[in-house]
Design a protein around this motif. Structure first.
Motif, mmCIF file in Angstrom:
data_model
loop_
_atom_site.group_PDB
_atom_site.id
_atom_site.type_symbol
_atom_site.label_atom_id
_atom_site.label_comp_id
_atom_site.label_asym_id
_atom_site.label_seq_id
_atom_site.Cartn_x
_atom_site.Cartn_y
_atom_site.Cartn_z
ATOM 1 N N TRP A 107 -37.537 -3.928 12.722
ATOM 2 C CA TRP A 107 -37.709 -4.885 13.832
ATOM 3 C C TRP A 107 -38.998 -5.688 13.658
ATOM 4 O O TRP A 107 -38.987 -6.928 13.750
ATOM 5 C CB TRP A 107 -37.709 -4.158 15.174
ATOM 6 N N TYR A 118 -30.527 -5.433 22.856
ATOM 7 C CA TYR A 118 -31.069 -5.788 21.548
ATOM 8 C C TYR A 118 -29.985 -5.619 20.486
ATOM 9 O O TYR A 118 -29.081 -4.792 20.608
ATOM 10 C CB TYR A 118 -32.263 -4.902 21.183
ATOM 11 N N LEU A 129 -41.017 -11.528 20.668
ATOM 12 C CA LEU A 129 -40.178 -10.461 20.134
ATOM 13 C C LEU A 129 -41.003 -9.237 19.749
ATOM 14 O O LEU A 129 -40.461 -8.253 19.245
ATOM 15 C CB LEU A 129 -39.389 -10.949 18.919
ATOM 16 N N VAL A 173 -35.992 -1.472 23.019
ATOM 17 C CA VAL A 173 -36.512 -1.874 21.718
ATOM 18 C C VAL A 173 -36.993 -0.665 20.925
ATOM 19 O O VAL A 173 -36.906 -0.651 19.689
ATOM 20 C CB VAL A 173 -37.639 -2.918 21.886
ATOM 21 N N LEU A 228 -32.907 -10.637 20.852
ATOM 22 C CA LEU A 228 -33.089 -10.189 22.225
ATOM 23 C C LEU A 228 -32.005 -10.835 23.065
ATOM 24 O O LEU A 228 -31.808 -12.051 23.010
ATOM 25 C CB LEU A 228 -34.467 -10.603 22.751
#
Length: 437
Positions: free
Chosen positions: A71, A101, A81, A63, A115
């Protein structure tokens, strides 16, 4: 128990299995389709699968490799998330799960944050442990990979955040394109034959038509049992006072029976969870091992690390014996206006002596009230006790696609025969008086 009942019970169970088999076989009958319409549909699906969505994609293995501003703007929709959560998931993921991702952009603006998880599936995940069976040898050799757009460690639509977009069909096409690209990129590590979009918050017949156009087949799963919290519930006593006398007495009796067995429920800190992580994991494992399908198994460090990362957004209650032993636990996570009654574990032998599971389950109501939530999501198992708490079903569905289009008829057959238990109807609360007009 009389001899008649001993004979009658297995006969009724066998009859129920035969009925389910009959219904499943009935669903395999092909639906009548006009030849011209069938040809049109085949051509449309072929064109769609070979066309780009026209959106831009970013794919990543971590991430923190993604643009954090973009994001976070979308991920604010759910704590599952958030980067706080996802870093815990990356560090303490189940042994057979690798996170992936994707972000989808329209003209440079982020419109979807996804995800995904690449999951290695073996025979051990697909059947309960126990005595040797004829299927043990072939099942032990099974080794497949599955690409899941979703999170196997949580239920509900909490792994996909979408922004408003002028063309929803194009957006779903972009999501499927991201899944396709990730599956192709992972081919060097082993082919993923199936792609699964997990836990869409809608009935199976309401799944976006774009998914079917791109080869996905939808199936409705067990519902999420959700308790709607009333604004006047400021405490556990308020919740109890709203129940009819029989349900209220039953709820109180659970705690009395635990107390009589020398068990009390209390909150445990993140530090305690870390210090007693092996004990917690043992309780979780007793519940987890009894499940028939175990695609993902928590690691011992996952829940303690989650408690540390989420801080006041996480709670753990333990059922503690007078001698200091932990006989059970339940966790709750505050996610926007919803509290999740998250993972639970208990000593199965002790649960036979005192109602540990039911007491822990109903204690999540206290957590939801304390968090100030308007909903308590309890997941899809144990439908009966959750209905008695006042929870009502909310539909969930999945969409699945085989990588070989010609084999999607197998997927279609499986989704048609899929069945799940229907939640019982229960009315534990007093009627709410209506204002006189």
């Amino acid at each position: 128990m009389s001899a008649t009942r001993l004979v009658k019970k297995p006969l009724l169970a066998a009859a129920a299995r035969l009925k389910r088999t009959g219904r499943a076989l009935g669903k395999l009958k092909p639906e009548p389709v006009h030849p011209a319409q069938a040809l049109h549909d085949i051509q449309a699906r072929r064109v769609a699968r070979r066309s780009s969505s026209g959106l831009q994609l970013v794919l990543a293995d971590r991430v923190d490799f993604l643009n954090p501003v973009h994001w976070d703007a979308l991920a604010a929709q759910t704590i599952f998330l958030s980067r706080d959560y996802l870093r815990v998931l990356e560090q303490h993921a189940p042994d057979n799960v690798e996170p992936r991702y994707a972000m989808v952009y329209a003209d440079g603006e982020p419109v979807a944050a996804l995800l995904l998880q690449r999951v290695a599936v073996g025979g051990a995940q697909l059947r309960k442990p126990g005595a040797k069976r004829l299927v043990d040898v072939p099942m032990a050799r099974l080794k497949e990979h599955l690409l899941v757009c979703g999170n196997l460690l949580v239920w509900g639509p909490r792994s996909m955040a979408l922004a408003p977009h002028d063309d929803p069909e194009q957006l779903w096409h972009g999501i499927c394109e991201a899944i396709y690209r990730l599956r192709r990129a992972d081919k060097l590590d082993g082919q993923s034959d199936l792609a699964l979009i997990k836990d869409l918050g809608m009935p199976g017949d309401a799944v976006p038509p774009t998914l079917r156009l791109l080869g996905y087949r939808s199936v409705e799963t067990e519902p999420d049992m959700v308790l709607t919290l009333r604004p006047e519930w400021r405490s556990w006593d308020d919740y109890l006072a709203s129940m009819t006398s029989s349900y209220r007495s039953a709820a109180k009796k659970l705690l009395k029976d635990c107390a009589a067995a020398g068990v009390t429920l209390r909150e445990a800190s993140a530090a305690e969870m870390q210090a007693r992580a092996a004990e917690l994991h043992g309780l979780y494992s007793q519940v987890h091992a009894a499940q028939g399908l175990r695609l993902a198994t928590l690691t011992p460090g996952y829940l303690p690390a989650l408690a540390q990362a989420l801080g006041p957004r996480f709670r753990c209650r333990v059922a503690e014996h007078a001698d200091g032993r932990w006989l059970g636990f339940v966790t709750s996570v505050h996610d926007g206006d919803t509290t999740l009654g998250y993972y639970i574990g208990y000593d199965r032998a002790a649960n036979a002596e005192a109602p540990l599971y039911l007491s822990l389950l109903q204690s999540t109501v206290q957590d939801a009230i304390a968090f100030g939530s308007s909903r308590l999501s309890l997941g899809r198992t144990a439908l009966e006790p959750k209905a008695k708490m006042g929870a009502k079903p909310e539909p969930l569905s999945c969409a699945v696609r085989h990588r070989v289009s010609a084999l999607n008829w197998i997927t279609t057959a499986l989704t048609r025969t899929a069945e799940h238990d229907e939640p019982p109807e229960r009315s534990p609360f007093k009627a709410v008086p209506t204002d006189a007009t």
